[in-house]
Design a protein around this motif. Sequence first.
Motif: not given
Length: 524
Positions: A35-40, A43-48, A276-283
């Motif tokens: 969960l901590a890794s997911y949150k960080v 946030q980094q993907l959105i900020a980038q 949604a496209a920004t967070l796509k690499p999150l998986g």
Amino acid sequence: MNQARRPWHSVLKLRHLIIALTTSSAIITMVATVLASYKVQRQQLIAQSLDDNLAYAAKLANTVDGFFKGALQQLAYSAQIAASDFGQAEVLRSEVRRLHLQTDSFNSVLIVDNDGLIRATSPASSPMQGVALRDQNLLRVIEAGRPYISPPYLPASGNLLVFVSHPVVAADGRQLGAIAGTIYLKQKSVLHQLLGTHYHRDGSYLYVVDAQRRLLYHPDPDRVGTLASANTAVDRLAHAASGSEVLINSRGLEMVAGFASAPTPGWGIVAQRPLAATLKPLGSLMAQVLGLTLPLSLAALVLVWMFALRIAQPLNALAASAAGYRPGGTDRALRAVSSWYFEAAQLKRAMLLGLGVFNGNLERLEKDAATDPLTGLGNRRRFDLSLTLLAEQRAPFSVVVLDIDHFKRINDTHGHDVGDAYLRHLAGLIGDSVGMGDVACRIGGEEFALLLPDTDLAEATARAEALRRRVAEAQPPHEQPMTVSAGVAEWQAGPDEDVQATLKTADQRLYCAKTLGRNQVQAA
């Protein structure tokens, strides 16, 4: 016989309890890590993405602004040629034809006199040639008496367009008329060439608005000429602001947007990408985290089970300590467990090591998320968090906002590598000047900020002045001398005090320092 078996059953039940507790602890720790890794990572993907879209919008805004400056220069040159022989129809026709064919800047070019009579057009087949203007929107081209970029205009031809014009002035200063170029908004034009090439295929797009919120460019041609729906990006562009944020578009989708202004035409560029496209690499990122975390967690769990077959009390204590652990907590309780034999000592050591790695990973992730990679100082997120904490603690502080004078000139003259060297040089001087408890951050391109807890305005001003002198006296990293301007403000933790107002005051004083000549500190 039954009495002989009772201790065995008692140990068996306790072993199950130990296994259950330690298993739960391992799962909780693993879930907390994920969960901590997911949150960080989120946030980094959105900020980038915010940074990328802002940079893209700023680049396009600079391109559009440069185009209009060039277009006005072309019209100014043609206006000089037309003024020299304004009475010669062939000269005027030749000049508008040359300007129209030589560049792709305009869909058509025309010259009008002060009476509104169209003296020459290109393409020559235009039905407007020789016609006296009656439309008030077109007459404004003449009445402006200066370089002029019109609002969107729908003439009788039905082509939504903007006029870019320049007055034609005789040698004695009399205005003879004007030369104007048209740019179509709904048909192929230079505007589509500048903005139509977009390399994302994930729902990203950009659009252009003017100061009246009217859409001048949009991937959907039917929306060109209509008013943009209300959102904060368009609202801020109406005041020539730039920035980035997550917002809701006209279709109700969350978008990660960056926006910037082109001052010459007074237009705003918005580049946005679906959240949604920004967070796509999150998986895939979380799959990597699980790939690293899960094997270690399973190995530790198997190890616990093995030791649970022979021991009871020490493992019960270790399991209880692990079950009570929460992310960010200390390992004091675990260290207090009495591991009086080798197996318990090794398990205790393994659990401490795992918690150390977990806490270390969290610390590194938090540090990376709050550090500016170029200068090593804190970034805007670190600054905002520190500002919020000081406000919550009701602790008085002063803030110093400073930036490098003429930094754009350094970048434009010597390149961004030299500009980065100046930023690192200033960051080093700032880092040497801050004390224990002070917070130094880079909050913008060449803008830095210092938070000075328990420091009044006079002391903060003196420290800012000392830093300013040190920067001016230090050997710059390149031939261009370096100075800074600074604004200082104080927050006294009163009932009506607003930290954002204090930050705004410091920004205003920085602007005042710039206005009064730069290389100075303003605290009033």
